[in-house]
Design an enzyme around this catalytic site. Structure first.
Site, PDB file in Angstrom:
ATOM      1  CG  ASP A 189      34.415  38.090  39.948  1.00 11.60           C
ATOM      2  OD1 ASP A 189      34.523  37.577  38.973  1.00 11.60           O
ATOM      3  OD2 ASP A 189      34.989  37.793  40.994  1.00 11.60           O
ATOM      4  CD  GLU A 418      43.272  41.068  40.274  1.00 13.09           C
ATOM      5  OE1 GLU A 418      42.405  40.348  40.429  1.00 13.09           O
ATOM      6  OE2 GLU A 418      43.760  41.812  40.896  1.00 13.09           O
TER       7      GLU A 418
END
Length: 466
Positions: A189, A418
């Site tokens: 991202d 994550e």
């Protein structure tokens, strides 16, 4: 009725990884919604495209049927033009639980001309095409059950349409590669690779949106407000042009090596799927070969020893070291000199393979390296899994084994985080993250497990063995 957890709970007591296998299975069980698996119950409460592909790869070791369902649910939201949206929204989740929410994307109305489903709300952008690769690996987990259910016969036309859309509507550079039109599309991202291109974008006014992500993660770990404003502006522009690439004035358009490498690997898998489904595999193998040639010709930098993204607005290569530039290791048939250079770069100062934890997302020596902020330095489990598979594919067994052991150790130590800080290995972001658990399960497979198939092997002459 047999629980999806049962295979993990029946692991032999002598298996030193039994607890990790059991805990990973529990993460996937707890994040299952009845039709798909959310990345997490907090920050990501819907179905994400490439997450589901990675999740299916792990789920196949527990329940091939559930892994099939994961992909069937995702492909059930496919648009008529062939695209697979990056989010499939769960209508039972409140709108303020995630932004951008369905009322921002307005897919069923704004995307109607492109064939967006009328009864399912999705985003309008896409993510890397790991799906054919995942579908083939899921099939191999239980071929008899897959054939009984007609899994690949149903998946093949959808996956073929997905690949056609990427190769046609998104060949914005005209050179045989697929372009991304939003930083969320390649999955990295807020990577520094996008900084220069994003600087061209006028951000949406801060008052025009509210970031739900900061309710669950520290601001220092997430993209900045300025970057988020630019993400919103790009998505809104695409939406306001009906998600039609032919008419949208894309101010952000790049050819990303990781995205294209995954398309090539999936095209190889789609050839195998076609053969199993009774279709002609030859066109897929031809497209994979042509895309591999284009990937090397357009994005390989011998000087840098890594693949570089190309900005299609300026025509210039983005001279930034990113894990996306190592991901083409998963491509069969890369020239041997390219493979050698990539392996050398991975072990060098920019990525520190074998010294840093996993594979850093951005250059360890880079001017804007940030060890904690999302894709600006931290190491991620899914990209480590891809690099591991690439190393194994190209005969780098020792390096692949070391990376595999580190993925498992870090998944265990961080509670399936994550991502991790690359020097300390400290878990960052969300815990009990689905793709971390799923890919740990995949790497826990037993030696000789046929469910590990799905990447072509190379023979002694360096060519892939079919």
């Amino acid at each position: 009725m047999t629980s999806v957890l049962e295979p993990a709970l029946r692991s032999p007591a002598a298996d030193p990884d039994a607890a990790l296998r059991r805990d990973a299975a529990h993460v996937l069980f707890s994040n299952w919604t009845g039709a798909a698996t959310v990345p997490s119950r907090t920050l990501y409460p819907h179905q994400w495209s490439w997450d589901s592909a990675f999740i299916a790869i792990g789920l196949r070791h527990l329940s091939p049927r559930r892994a099939q369902r994961e992909l069937e649910t995702l492909l059930g939201a496919q648009w008529g033009d062939g695209r697979v949206p990056h989010i499939v929204f769960n209508r039972s989740v409140p709108l303020d639980a995630y932004f951008p929410s369905p009322d921002f994307w307005r897919s069923s109305s704004a995307g109607a001309a492109c064939g967006a489903p009328a009864d399912i709300e999705t985003s309008g952008i896409v993510q890397p095409p790991v799906h054919a690769l995942a579908a083939w690996k899921v099939h191999l987990a239980d071929p008899a059950e897959s054939r009984r259910r007609g899994f690949l016969r149903r998946m093949y036309p959808r996956l073929a349409a997905w690949h056609r859309w990427l190769a046609s509507s998104r060949d914005l550079g005209g050179g045989g590669l697929t372009a991304i039109v939003h930083p969320w599309e390649p999955g990295l991202d807020n990577s520094p690779v996008w900084d220069t291109a994003l600087a061209r974008i006028e951000p949406a006014p801060p008052a025009s949106f509210r970031r739900a992500d900061l309710d669950h993660s520290a601001a220092a770990d997430r993209p900045t407000d300025l970057d988020y404003g630019r993400y919103v502006r790009l998505a809104a522009t695409y939406r306001d042009h009906g998600y039609d690439d032919a008419v949208t004035p894309h101010a952000f358009a790049l050819e990303d090596p990781g995205f294209n490498a995954l398309l090539i690997a999936s095209e190889h898998a789609l050839a195998d799927i076609a053969e199993e489904a009774g279709a002609d595999p030859a066109p897929h193998r031809e497209r994979a070969a042509a895309a591999t040639t284009a990937l090397v010709a357009r994005l390989w930098s011998a000087e840098s020893g890594v693949f570089l993204a190309r900005d299609l607005v300026t025509g210039e290569a983005v001279r930034t070291y990113s894990v996306s530039g190592l991901t083409p290791l998963i491509v069969p048939g890369l020239p041997d000199d390219v493979v050698r250079a990539l392996v050398g770069t991975a072990h060098g100062e920019h990525f520190g393979l074998g010294r840093a934890h996993l594979v850093p997302s951005y250059d360890l020596t880079g001017p804007v390296f940030d060890a904690n902020r999302y894709w600006r330095g931290p190491s991620w489990f899914n990209t480590a899994w891809l690099v591991h598979r690439g190393l194994a594919l190209h005969g780098q067994a020792e390096a692949a084994d070391r990376l595999r052991a580190q993925v498992l150790a870090d998944a265990r130590a961080t509670g399936f985080a994550e991502y991790v800080e690359p020097w300390s290995g400290q878990g960052r972001g969300i815990r009990r993250f689905s793709w971390t658990a799923a890919l740990a399960l995949d790497l826990l497979r037993q030696p000789g497990d046929t469910r590990d198939a799905g990447f072509p092997r190379r023979n002694g002459q360096g060519e892939p063995r079919r």
